[in-house]
Design an enzyme around this catalytic site. Sequence first.
Site, PDB file in Angstrom:
ATOM      1  N   LYS A  84       0.854  -1.203   0.000  1.00 24.39           N
ATOM      2  CA  LYS A  84       0.000   0.000   0.000  1.00 24.39           C
ATOM      3  C   LYS A  84       0.886   1.248   0.000  1.00 24.39           C
ATOM      4  O   LYS A  84       0.652   2.181  -0.760  1.00 24.39           O
ATOM      5  CB  LYS A  84      -0.870   0.023   1.252  1.00 24.39           C
ATOM      6  CG  LYS A  84      -1.495   1.392   1.559  1.00 24.39           C
ATOM      7  CD  LYS A  84      -2.336   1.365   2.784  1.00 24.39           C
ATOM      8  CE  LYS A  84      -1.604   1.879   3.994  1.00 24.39           C
ATOM      9  NZ  LYS A  84      -1.488   3.339   4.127  1.00 24.39           N
ATOM     10  N   ASN A  85       1.937   1.234   0.814  1.00 24.90           N
ATOM     11  CA  ASN A  85       2.752   2.448   0.968  1.00 24.90           C
ATOM     12  C   ASN A  85       3.762   2.649  -0.155  1.00 24.90           C
ATOM     13  O   ASN A  85       4.488   3.637  -0.167  1.00 24.90           O
ATOM     14  CB  ASN A  85       3.428   2.448   2.341  1.00 24.90           C
ATOM     15  CG  ASN A  85       2.410   2.637   3.440  1.00 24.90           C
ATOM     16  OD1 ASN A  85       1.254   2.978   3.167  1.00 24.90           O
ATOM     17  ND2 ASN A  85       2.792   2.391   4.675  1.00 24.90           N
ATOM     18  N   ARG A 135      -5.753  10.977   4.115  1.00 30.67           N
ATOM     19  CA  ARG A 135      -4.747  12.016   4.345  1.00 30.67           C
ATOM     20  C   ARG A 135      -3.503  11.764   3.510  1.00 30.67           C
ATOM     21  O   ARG A 135      -2.719  12.648   3.244  1.00 30.67           O
ATOM     22  CB  ARG A 135      -4.408  12.162   5.803  1.00 30.67           C
ATOM     23  CG  ARG A 135      -3.690  11.015   6.401  1.00 30.67           C
ATOM     24  CD  ARG A 135      -3.030  11.445   7.667  1.00 30.67           C
ATOM     25  NE  ARG A 135      -2.282  12.668   7.519  1.00 30.67           N
ATOM     26  CZ  ARG A 135      -1.085  12.761   6.913  1.00 30.67           C
ATOM     27  NH1 ARG A 135      -0.585  11.696   6.346  1.00 30.67           N
ATOM     28  NH2 ARG A 135      -0.456  13.908   6.837  1.00 30.67           N
ATOM     29  N   CYS A 137      -5.166  12.531  11.870  1.00 34.31           N
ATOM     30  CA  CYS A 137      -5.921  11.294  11.655  1.00 34.31           C
ATOM     31  C   CYS A 137      -5.881  10.536  12.980  1.00 34.31           C
ATOM     32  O   CYS A 137      -5.486  11.065  14.000  1.00 34.31           O
ATOM     33  CB  CYS A 137      -5.287  10.486  10.532  1.00 34.31           C
ATOM     34  SG  CYS A 137      -3.692   9.850  11.004  1.00 34.31           S
ATOM     35  N   ARG A 170      -0.043  14.627  12.273  1.00 28.06           N
ATOM     36  CA  ARG A 170       0.453  14.485  10.897  1.00 28.06           C
ATOM     37  C   ARG A 170       0.736  15.854  10.234  1.00 28.06           C
ATOM     38  O   ARG A 170       0.174  16.204   9.222  1.00 28.06           O
ATOM     39  CB  ARG A 170      -0.527  13.685  10.046  1.00 28.06           C
ATOM     40  CG  ARG A 170      -1.061  12.412  10.685  1.00 28.06           C
ATOM     41  CD  ARG A 170      -0.040  11.317  10.920  1.00 28.06           C
ATOM     42  NE  ARG A 170       0.474  10.688   9.719  1.00 28.06           N
ATOM     43  CZ  ARG A 170      -0.079   9.646   9.116  1.00 28.06           C
ATOM     44  NH1 ARG A 170      -1.170   9.149   9.580  1.00 28.06           N
ATOM     45  NH2 ARG A 170       0.471   9.136   8.035  1.00 28.06           N
ATOM     46  N   PRO A 171       1.549  16.704  10.841  1.00 31.14           N
ATOM     47  CA  PRO A 171       1.868  18.010  10.237  1.00 31.14           C
ATOM     48  C   PRO A 171       2.609  17.839   8.909  1.00 31.14           C
ATOM     49  O   PRO A 171       3.114  16.747   8.621  1.00 31.14           O
ATOM     50  CB  PRO A 171       2.769  18.673  11.275  1.00 31.14           C
ATOM     51  CG  PRO A 171       3.319  17.573  12.074  1.00 31.14           C
ATOM     52  CD  PRO A 171       2.316  16.475  12.071  1.00 31.14           C
ATOM     53  N   ASP A 186       4.932  20.393   7.813  1.00 31.33           N
ATOM     54  CA  ASP A 186       5.905  21.498   7.789  1.00 31.33           C
ATOM     55  C   ASP A 186       7.140  21.173   6.942  1.00 31.33           C
ATOM     56  O   ASP A 186       7.640  22.021   6.193  1.00 31.33           O
ATOM     57  CB  ASP A 186       6.334  21.858   9.223  1.00 31.33           C
ATOM     58  CG  ASP A 186       6.844  20.633   9.979  1.00 31.33           C
ATOM     59  OD1 ASP A 186       6.049  19.698  10.191  1.00 31.33           O
ATOM     60  OD2 ASP A 186       8.038  20.593  10.284  1.00 31.33           O
ATOM     61  N   ASP A 216       4.417   0.737  11.828  1.00 29.94           N
ATOM     62  CA  ASP A 216       3.197   0.135  11.273  1.00 29.94           C
ATOM     63  C   ASP A 216       2.997  -1.300  11.748  1.00 29.94           C
ATOM     64  O   ASP A 216       1.907  -1.848  11.622  1.00 29.94           O
ATOM     65  CB  ASP A 216       3.242   0.152   9.739  1.00 29.94           C
ATOM     66  CG  ASP A 216       3.143   1.559   9.204  1.00 29.94           C
ATOM     67  OD1 ASP A 216       3.402   1.768   8.011  1.00 29.94           O
ATOM     68  OD2 ASP A 216       2.822   2.458  10.007  1.00 29.94           O
ATOM     69  N   ILE A 233       7.481   7.142  16.764  1.00 27.88           N
ATOM     70  CA  ILE A 233       7.211   7.824  15.493  1.00 27.88           C
ATOM     71  C   ILE A 233       5.940   8.648  15.532  1.00 27.88           C
ATOM     72  O   ILE A 233       5.906   9.797  15.103  1.00 27.88           O
ATOM     73  CB  ILE A 233       7.121   6.787  14.333  1.00 27.88           C
ATOM     74  CG1 ILE A 233       8.384   5.924  14.279  1.00 27.88           C
ATOM     75  CG2 ILE A 233       6.868   7.492  13.002  1.00 27.88           C
ATOM     76  CD1 ILE A 233       9.661   6.654  13.893  1.00 27.88           C
ATOM     77  N   ARG A 236      -8.685  -0.257   4.307  1.00 26.89           N
ATOM     78  CA  ARG A 236      -7.867   0.781   3.659  1.00 26.89           C
ATOM     79  C   ARG A 236      -6.513   0.221   3.291  1.00 26.89           C
ATOM     80  O   ARG A 236      -5.894   0.672   2.325  1.00 26.89           O
ATOM     81  CB  ARG A 236      -7.671   1.979   4.602  1.00 26.89           C
ATOM     82  CG  ARG A 236      -8.951   2.746   4.886  1.00 26.89           C
ATOM     83  CD  ARG A 236      -8.627   4.030   5.588  1.00 26.89           C
ATOM     84  NE  ARG A 236      -7.486   4.656   4.961  1.00 26.89           N
ATOM     85  CZ  ARG A 236      -6.769   5.605   5.560  1.00 26.89           C
ATOM     86  NH1 ARG A 236      -7.082   6.003   6.769  1.00 26.89           N
ATOM     87  NH2 ARG A 236      -5.747   6.143   4.952  1.00 26.89           N
TER      88      ARG A 236
END
Length: 420
Positions: free
Chosen positions: A22-23, A94, A118, A123-124, A126, A309, A331, A401
Site C-alpha cells: 500500500k505504501n 490524508r 488522523c 500528521r503536520p 511542515d 506500522d 514515530i 484501507r
Amino acid sequence: MQKFIVTGGRKLSGETIIQGSKNAVLPILAAAVLIDGEAVIEGAPKLSDTYSAIRILGHLGVKVKYCDSQKTVSVNATQIHAHEIPDEMMKEMRSSIFFLGPVIGRTGSCKLSYPGGCDIGLRPIDMHISALEQMGVKVTHTDEHLHFTADKGLHGAKIALRFPSVGATENIICAAVTAKGTTVITNAAREPEVTDLIKFLNTAGAKIKQAGEGRIVINGVAKLHSLTHTVIPDRIAAATILAGVTAAGGFVTVRNCNPLDMEAILPLFEHMGASVFTGKDFVTLNCGKKLRALPEKLTTMVYPGFPTDAQSVVMGALCKAAGTTVVEETIFENRYRHVPEMQKMGADIVVSGKTAVIKGVKRLHGAKVNATDLRGGAGMVIAGLTAEGVTEIGDIRFIDRGYDELELTFASLGADIKRI
Ligand code: EPZ
C-alpha cells in the site's frame, strides 16, 4: 457497517501470497502524474486507499484504467488539466498529500486543504512545505486551503530534513525529478517504499541516486516517458500474517515477500518462540510452543529499524506471551488506540506516554471491539484469533484501507473469521 466475526482457538496452516505494498502503490500512483505517457503499474493491491488515489487521478483529468483481477492500473497523464485536490478527497485519505509533489512537478501549482490529523497523530506537513519553498515554490494559506505556485518553475536545492519523513522525502523527489538543476536530500527516509518509488521514476527516465546513508541526489530531466512497474510486496501485510500464525500457532509460508525488507521484524517472532526460515521471495514460519515475551524493549524506529506500522500487529501476538514486554512508540504520538480494545479482551497492557508494558495473560476472551485505525484493526484480528470464544470487530473500513481482504487470507489458513 461491516464487521468481522472471529472465533479464536484454531491453529493455522497453509501458504498465502502477499499483496502489493500500500505504501509503495500510493506514492507511485501519485507520481504517475509526472509521466508524459502511459504508466502501467502491476501488483497494485485492491484497497480502498488505492481506489481513493484513482479517484483523485480522475479528478485531475488523468486517464486511469484499473483491472483489479490482474491488479494492474494503467495511468495516462498526458491530458492532465487540474491542479486541485478536492477537500472531500483530502479528508477521505490524508495520504492524498502524496499528490502535492507530483502535481507541482507536473503543473507548477497545487491547491489542497490541510490533510488534517488522523487517528494516529497530528500528521503536520511542515517539512513538505519548507522543502518545496527551497525549490522555488510560493505557499499561501487561505481559510483552510494551501496554494502552492512556482511561477518561475522549480529549481534544485540542498534539503536537509530534520526527520527522515517518508512522505516529505517522496514529495521532494517528485518535485525534483523535472526541476531545473540538482536536488540533494540529506537525512532522507530509506524505507523500501521510497526505493520502489525511485525505481519507478528512474525506469521512466529520471536521474535519481540513493547515495548512501539517507542521501538522495536528483538531477532534473526534461520529461518522463511511458513505463511498466511492478510494486514491491507489502512488508507490513506479511508481518501481519506471520504475527497471526505466531499468535494462533501452526505454520505458514508467505510468498511474494522480501525477507531483506523485514530484518527488524522476523527475529521478533523467533524470540517469541517461532522458528523462521527465509528464501529469496518467501518466509516460512512454524510456531507450536507457548509464546515468550520479548527479551528487550521493542522501540519503533525509521527504516531499517522496527517499523511503527507493525507495532500493534506484534502487540496482538504479545498479549498471551509469558512474561513482560516493553514497547516504545517513537514515530507517532497517538498510536496506542488499540490498547483499550485489547484490554476489553482481557489483555494486561499499561500505557504511559510513549511506553506500553504488556504482561502476558493466560487467556484472552472474545468481546465486542472496534478497529481504531488501519494497523490497530489488524492487531485486533490477531488478538481475536487467539481469544477464547467470539470476537466482533467493528469499523473494519479502517482495515480495508490497507489490507486486500485480510479475513479471506486468514480464513484460507484455517481461521474461523468472516465478514458480515
Ligand atoms: C508514511 O506516512 C506511511 N504512509 C505511514 O503508514 C507510516 O506509518 C509512516 O510513513 C512512517 O513509516 C504512507 O506511506 C502512505 P512520516 P507519512 O512523514 O509519510 C512527523 C500505514 O499504516 N512529520 O514519515 O505521513 C509525523 O507527524 C501508514 O500504512 C512532521 O512532523 O509518515 C510523524 O510523527 C500510517 N512533519 C513522523 O514525522 C512533516 O512535515 C513520521 O511521519 C512530516 C512528518
